[in-house]
Design a protein around this motif. Structure first.
Motif, short mmCIF file in Angstrom:
data_model
loop_
_atom_site.label_atom_id
_atom_site.label_comp_id
_atom_site.label_asym_id
_atom_site.label_seq_id
_atom_site.Cartn_x
_atom_site.Cartn_y
_atom_site.Cartn_z
N GLY A 289 34.47 -29.57 48.77
CA GLY A 289 34.56 -30.47 49.91
C GLY A 289 35.96 -31.03 50.04
O GLY A 289 36.75 -30.99 49.10
N ARG A 290 36.24 -31.56 51.19
CA ARG A 290 37.56 -32.10 51.47
C ARG A 290 37.50 -33.62 51.55
O ARG A 290 36.51 -34.18 52.00
N PRO A 291 38.55 -34.28 51.11
CA PRO A 291 38.54 -35.75 51.13
C PRO A 291 38.74 -36.30 52.53
O PRO A 291 39.13 -35.59 53.45
N ASP A 292 38.43 -37.58 52.69
CA ASP A 292 38.72 -38.30 53.92
C ASP A 292 40.09 -38.96 53.78
O ASP A 292 40.55 -39.26 52.68
N LEU A 293 40.73 -39.21 54.91
CA LEU A 293 42.04 -39.86 54.90
C LEU A 293 42.05 -40.97 55.94
O LEU A 293 41.64 -40.77 57.08
N VAL A 294 42.51 -42.14 55.54
CA VAL A 294 42.71 -43.27 56.45
C VAL A 294 44.18 -43.68 56.38
O VAL A 294 44.73 -43.88 55.29
N VAL A 295 44.82 -43.75 57.55
CA VAL A 295 46.23 -44.09 57.64
C VAL A 295 46.38 -45.42 58.37
O VAL A 295 45.83 -45.60 59.47
N LEU A 296 47.11 -46.36 57.77
CA LEU A 296 47.45 -47.62 58.42
C LEU A 296 48.95 -47.62 58.64
O LEU A 296 49.73 -47.62 57.68
N ALA A 297 49.37 -47.62 59.90
CA ALA A 297 50.79 -47.45 60.23
C ALA A 297 51.34 -48.69 60.93
O ALA A 297 50.78 -49.16 61.93
N GLN A 320 43.15 -30.13 56.44
CA GLN A 320 43.00 -30.25 55.00
C GLN A 320 42.07 -31.39 54.61
O GLN A 320 41.83 -31.62 53.42
N PHE A 321 41.52 -32.10 55.59
CA PHE A 321 40.64 -33.23 55.32
C PHE A 321 39.36 -33.10 56.13
O PHE A 321 39.34 -32.50 57.21
N ARG A 386 35.37 -41.18 48.65
CA ARG A 386 36.18 -39.97 48.80
C ARG A 386 37.36 -40.19 49.75
O ARG A 386 37.95 -39.24 50.26
N THR A 387 37.72 -41.43 49.98
CA THR A 387 38.76 -41.75 50.95
C THR A 387 40.09 -42.03 50.26
O THR A 387 40.16 -42.75 49.27
N SER A 388 41.14 -41.44 50.81
CA SER A 388 42.51 -41.78 50.41
C SER A 388 43.14 -42.62 51.51
O SER A 388 43.00 -42.31 52.69
N VAL A 389 43.80 -43.69 51.13
CA VAL A 389 44.44 -44.61 52.08
C VAL A 389 45.95 -44.47 51.97
O VAL A 389 46.50 -44.52 50.87
N LEU A 390 46.60 -44.30 53.12
CA LEU A 390 48.07 -44.31 53.19
C LEU A 390 48.50 -45.48 54.06
O LEU A 390 48.11 -45.57 55.23
#
Length: 463
Positions: A289-297, A320-321, A386-390
């Motif tokens: 499975g692919r991870p989730d991604l959350v971006v705060l800009a 890729q997510f 499963r979330t990565s935060v940037l």
């Protein structure tokens, strides 16, 4: 001949060293290839030598401009100015008229000669320039040559229409096409003036001095916070191919990682049948499975360019997510996912449109603490195991409460949390920056240019 060969060898080694300093990573094998190319091609034809060395030493797109600047300094020959009469308004008008004619007829030799003459008459300062011979300026400590002064005196932006009109008889093109072609030829003239100014300055101040201080950085090495308008289009063009290559690397890394890591306990147990020799390793099963991604800009004016390029890179990696959600903030926070289409780079000015159409800003000044608080109160359900935060921003809070507790909550609800900062690390504790405080909670990485941004994202994104 031996002395000449030794001199050229040292010059090539110094040239390659400066290429590395400017981000062109040529190694020993490439340097040996370049030396063999120099022997085979000789120096009688500089353009042939330029092409040969470029083929040996360059690896990526976007590096050719830097390579050409350094090549001209190390292997080109500057034309020493001849003593001329002082410049007058009439001489400038004459130069402009000749320039229009040469560019309209695409006379390369005439354009090159005009670039040299214009620089001689209009671009010298501190004792260099009109009325001065080469021997008299080499000892002038403050002397130099300026392409900026030359172009300012010539006012080339006023010549586009005249050049296009002059092309009417020479080239049968539509008016709009002629205007575009005229602007392109003017750009080549500007480049010729800059090159000649750089080479003459190198003779006055030393090649290495000018190579380190007077050569424009490659596109992927230009700082986001200091980018100029004419560099933005090239930077946008470079980001998308980089993203595609990065997506391929991430996909390969994920395929290899699917096999999992060695389970030492089960491997040792199985090895008992072979006398304790672990012939047949047992691997831990990996969750597919692919991870989730959350971006705060941060979309405030000071870091808009950095945020736009990062969001463009992330959107290009969306395959890729399993899910990508983007949030923007200034002194408030709102979701901006719908402003980006997977596979399509965002149009210039996207950040400004987002600020005008969403609730990311109320008063206009950055307030990280307030924005993080709104995110936790409204969008915390976007985070999961499963979330990565940037987080993208310079962490300059205008001396407001950084609200470290809100960032801590976000980190606790996500699998990974990283902060990408476009400022140099040495500035993270200066002025109103809360970077040092935030770095205690979330790992912070310096991302001042496209090269650093691509490297950091490739290293951080989970497989």
């Amino acid at each position: 001949m031996a002395v000449t060969t030794q001199t050229m060898t040292e010059r090539l080694v110094e040239f390659v060293g400066l290429l590395r300093d400017h981000g062109i990573t040529a190694g020993p094998s490439e340097t040996i290839d370049a030396a063999e190319a120099m022997v085979a091609l000789g120096r009688s034809d500089p353009e042939r030598l330029r092409s040969g060395l470029a083929a040996c030493l360059m690896r990526r797109a976007g590096q050719r401009a830097v390579f050409d600047q350094l090549f001209d300094l190390y292997f080109g020959v500057a034309h020493q100015p001849r003593p001329v009469a002082g410049s007058t308004d009439t001489s400038v008008d004459d130069l402009r008229t000749r320039l229009v004619s040469a560019l309209a007829h695409d006379d390369v030799q005439a354009v090159t000669e005009l670039a040299r003459r214009a620089l001689t008459e209009l671009g010298g300062y501190g004792g260099a320039g009109a009325g001065q011979s080469a021997g008299r300026v080499t000892t002038a400590s403050g002397a130099g040559w300026s392409s900026y002064l030359t172009m300012k005196a010539l006012r080339p932006e006023d010549l586009v229409d005249r050049i296009a009109e002059g092309m009417n008889g020479a080239v049968h093109l539509e008016t709009a096409v002629r205007t575009i072609e005229a602007d392109r030829r003017l750009g080549e003239f500007r480049s010729a003036v800059r090159t000649e100014a750089r080479m003459r300055s190198a003779q006055l101040r030393g090649t290495e001095y000018i190579a380190r201080r007077g050569v424009q950085s490659s596109t992927d090495q230009i700082d986001f916070l200091g980018v100029r308008e004419h560099d933005l289009a090239e930077m946008r063009r470079v980001v998308h191919p980089m993203a595609r290559k990065l997506a391929t690397r991430l996909a390969v890394r994920r395929r290899k990682a699917v096999r999992g890591q060695i389970d030492m306990r089960r491997t040792l147990r199985r090895s008992m049948s072979t006398g304790g020799v672990p012939i047949d390793p047992v691997l831990r099963a990996r969750r597919r499975g692919r991870p989730d991604l959350v971006v705060l800009a941060d979309l405030s004016g000071s870091v808009t360019g950095f945020s736009e390029f990062t969001l463009q890179l992330i959107q290009a990696l969306q395959d890729q997510f399993s899910k990508v959600r983007s949030f923007g903030f200034v002194d408030a926070c709102d979701e901006i996912t719908d402003f980006f289409t997977p596979g399509e780079p965002p149009a210039p000015g996207t950040a400004a449109r987002i600020v005008g159409a969403t609730r990311v800003a109320r008063f206009g000044s950055s307030n990280y603490g307030e924005a993080f608080g709104i995110f936790v109160d409204t969008y915390l359900d976007a985070l999961g195991p499963r979330t990565s935060v940037l987080v993208l921003g310079d962490a300059r809070t205008n001396r407001t409460d950084p609200n470290l507790a809100a960032l801590q909550t976000m980190r606790d609800h996500a699998a990974h949390a990283y902060w990408l900062n476009p400022e140099p690390a040495r500035s993270w504790s200066t002025g109103d920056s809360a970077a040092a405080v935030y770095a205690q909670c979330v790992t912070m990485h310096e991302c001042r240019n496209i090269g650093q941004l691509t490297e950091v994202i490739a290293r951080l994104l989970p497989a």
